[in-house]
Write a protein that holds these residues in place. Structure first.
Motif, PDB file in Angstrom:
ATOM      1  N   ARG A 154       0.827  -1.210   0.000  1.00 41.18           N
ATOM      2  CA  ARG A 154       0.000   0.000   0.000  1.00 41.18           C
ATOM      3  C   ARG A 154       0.861   1.260   0.000  1.00 41.18           C
ATOM      4  NH1 ARG A 154      -4.606  -1.975   4.424  1.00 41.18           N
ATOM      5  NH2 ARG A 154      -5.533  -3.561   3.061  1.00 41.18           N
ATOM      6  N   ASP A 165      -6.964   6.416   7.289  1.00 44.14           N
ATOM      7  CA  ASP A 165      -5.921   6.377   6.264  1.00 44.14           C
ATOM      8  C   ASP A 165      -4.612   5.858   6.847  1.00 44.14           C
ATOM      9  OD1 ASP A 165      -7.704   7.399   4.437  1.00 44.14           O
ATOM     10  OD2 ASP A 165      -6.861   9.425   4.432  1.00 44.14           O
ATOM     11  N   TYR A 218      -4.961   2.156   7.286  1.00 47.63           N
ATOM     12  CA  TYR A 218      -4.901   1.487   5.988  1.00 47.63           C
ATOM     13  C   TYR A 218      -3.457   1.323   5.515  1.00 47.63           C
ATOM     14  CZ  TYR A 218      -5.481   0.752   0.958  1.00 47.63           C
ATOM     15  OH  TYR A 218      -5.397   0.261  -0.325  1.00 47.63           O
ATOM     16  N   VAL A 271      -4.998   8.645  -0.734  1.00 44.55           N
ATOM     17  CA  VAL A 271      -5.318   7.449   0.049  1.00 44.55           C
ATOM     18  C   VAL A 271      -6.781   7.061  -0.117  1.00 44.55           C
ATOM     19  CG1 VAL A 271      -5.172   6.348   2.305  1.00 44.55           C
ATOM     20  CG2 VAL A 271      -3.533   8.120   1.694  1.00 44.55           C
ATOM     21  N   ARG A 315      -8.100   3.403  -1.204  1.00 42.42           N
ATOM     22  CA  ARG A 315      -8.980   2.630  -0.325  1.00 42.42           C
ATOM     23  C   ARG A 315     -10.262   2.182  -1.012  1.00 42.42           C
ATOM     24  NH1 ARG A 315      -9.913   6.119   4.870  1.00 42.42           N
ATOM     25  NH2 ARG A 315     -11.629   4.616   5.001  1.00 42.42           N
ATOM     26  N   LYS A 346     -10.832  -2.607  -2.775  1.00 41.89           N
ATOM     27  CA  LYS A 346     -10.434  -3.518  -1.710  1.00 41.89           C
ATOM     28  C   LYS A 346      -9.661  -4.711  -2.277  1.00 41.89           C
ATOM     29  CE  LYS A 346     -13.238  -0.909   0.783  1.00 41.89           C
ATOM     30  NZ  LYS A 346     -13.675   0.409   0.286  1.00 41.89           N
ATOM     31  N   GLU A 397      -9.246  -7.786   2.367  1.00 45.32           N
ATOM     32  CA  GLU A 397     -10.257  -6.824   2.805  1.00 45.32           C
ATOM     33  C   GLU A 397     -11.663  -7.318   2.469  1.00 45.32           C
ATOM     34  OE1 GLU A 397      -8.912  -2.337   2.655  1.00 45.32           O
ATOM     35  OE2 GLU A 397      -8.338  -3.353   0.813  1.00 45.32           O
ATOM     36  N   TYR A 418     -13.389  -3.337   9.881  1.00 45.21           N
ATOM     37  CA  TYR A 418     -14.200  -3.045   8.700  1.00 45.21           C
ATOM     38  C   TYR A 418     -15.687  -3.009   9.032  1.00 45.21           C
ATOM     39  CZ  TYR A 418     -10.115  -3.198   5.790  1.00 45.21           C
ATOM     40  OH  TYR A 418      -8.900  -2.883   5.224  1.00 45.21           O
ATOM     41  N   GLY A 477     -16.098   0.614   3.962  1.00 46.12           N
ATOM     42  CA  GLY A 477     -14.799  -0.008   4.190  1.00 46.12           C
ATOM     43  C   GLY A 477     -14.388   0.160   5.633  1.00 46.12           C
ATOM     44  N   GLU A 523     -17.740   6.037   2.621  1.00 45.88           N
ATOM     45  CA  GLU A 523     -16.542   6.260   1.833  1.00 45.88           C
ATOM     46  C   GLU A 523     -16.949   6.540   0.390  1.00 45.88           C
ATOM     47  OE1 GLU A 523     -13.593   3.130   4.236  1.00 45.88           O
ATOM     48  OE2 GLU A 523     -13.916   2.885   2.092  1.00 45.88           O
TER      49      GLU A 523
END
Length: 362
Positions: free
Chosen positions: A6, A29, A32, A130, A134, A137, A141, A229, A299, A304
């Protein structure tokens, strides 16, 4: 989680946008990108280094959780130390997310710099980095989100015997949240919505002391957090025996919801998915009662990108997870909403919340 991957993906986007460094302060963020889950963090990322700043409360936690970034325990302000580190790293400028940075936050960031750099060092991102990463997924995830969604479905099934005339909405919400914790949820994704009878016409009707009616709809909109999540689902049931008008309205909302789910596929725009639902309600003469967008991304946060709404030209791609939740709200009468989480796959859309949607009479 592949946090190193990531960070690499973030750096690739930074390079494409000619960004020297980025300061990340939005906690989802940060989680993540490096895995840290504490309540105070600032992640500074340059082309070659990533450093996560937090405070002494998280000395052990930060070392246990953080991956792909060096941990620094700040002696004073984590945010200001992160800014000072960025300046000392030699980058000309650093970018920040203007959607997640307050005026006060920006002032604190600048206070961490030397006087000469305060006016020119920080630049707002023109394109979010970010948040865009995101939206799509990865396999892990998606598996976690499906588990959270299934837990939500199990909650709905467990709640059905408790939904009876005369029971307070707050009691239903309390039972649901107790069951959620009992089944392993870390918490609720948002404040549980229980709206019954005439109150079901409130799209976001928080649970009150109102008693469930002998005859009327009950809308339950809830979600759980599992492994960080969120899940999100809505089902509307009927206590008593619905009349012809109520059945017609429910069938129309269900048809609209299923039409929108069927419209989910790679290459479809969010506006097209919204129109799939709205057109069904338009034909049924109920479109004027559909007063919100069809859905949103889900998420690490309950809301989101992308936004599934009229006129939205954002194109769906595999790996995205959105809600499909059309509804109608007739003031003084009743309301109905049906919601699923749907993952965009290579061939279409996969429902993650397979709880029954046919009208349930209790």
């Amino acid at each position: 989680m592949n946090h190193s991957g990531r960070i690499r993906a973030l750096r690739k986007q930074m390079q494409l946008q000619q960004i020297d460094a980025v300061l990340i302060t939005h906690l989802p963020d940060v989680r993540y990108l490096c895995g840290f889950t504490g309540s105070n963090a600032a992640l500074a990322v340059t082309a070659k280094r990533a450093v996560m700043f937090t405070d002494g409360r998280y000395t052990t936690q930060a070392k246990e959780e953080t991956e792909a970034a060096r941990v620094v325990i700040a002696k004073k302000s984590a945010l200001r130390e992160a800014c000072a580190w960025l300046e000392a790293s030699g980058v000309a400028h650093a970018s920040f997310d203007p959607e997640q940075t307050t005026v006060t936050g920006l002032a604190s960031m600048r206070a961490g710099l030397s006087q000469a750099k305060r006016r020119s060092f920080f630049h707002p991102l023109e394109k979010l980095l970010v948040a865009d990463l995101r939206m799509t997924k990865d396999t892990e995830e998606l598996q976690l989100m499906e588990k959270a969604a299934i837990l939500g479905c199990n909650l709905f099934t467990a709640m059905l015997p408790h939904i009876q005339a005369g029971v307070a909405e707050t009691e239903i919400a309390a039972d649901l949240e107790f069951f959620a914790r009992s089944l392993g949820a870390e918490g609720m994704s948002f404040e549980t919505i229980v709206a019954s009878g005439k109150r079901s016409a409130l799209p976001h009707g928080r649970a009150t002391s109102a008693k469930l009616p002998r005859n009327g709809f009950v809308t339950l909109d809830f979600g759980v957090i599992l492994n960080g999540y969120c899940s999100d689902m809505t089902r509307t049931v009927y206590v008593g025996k619905p009349g012809e008008r109520e059945r017609f309205a429910y069938d129309a909302v269900l048809e609209a919801q299923e039409a929108a789910v069927s419209a989910v596929r790679p290459g479809a725009t969010c506006g097209e998915v919204d129109e799939a639902a709205r057109s069904v309600l338009r034909k049924a003469g109920l479109a004027k009662y559909f007063t919100h967008s069809t859905g949103h991304g889900v998420g690490l946060e309950i809301h989101e990108p992308p936004r599934v709404a009229a006129g939205q030209d954002f194109v769906l791609a595999p790996g995205m997870v959105i809600t499909i939740e059309p509804g109608i709200y007739i003031e003084g009468k009743f309301g109905i909403r049906i919601e699923d989480m749907v993952a965009v796959t290579k061939s279409g859309g996969k429902i993650l919340t397979p709880a029954p949607k046919a009208l349930i009479q209790l």
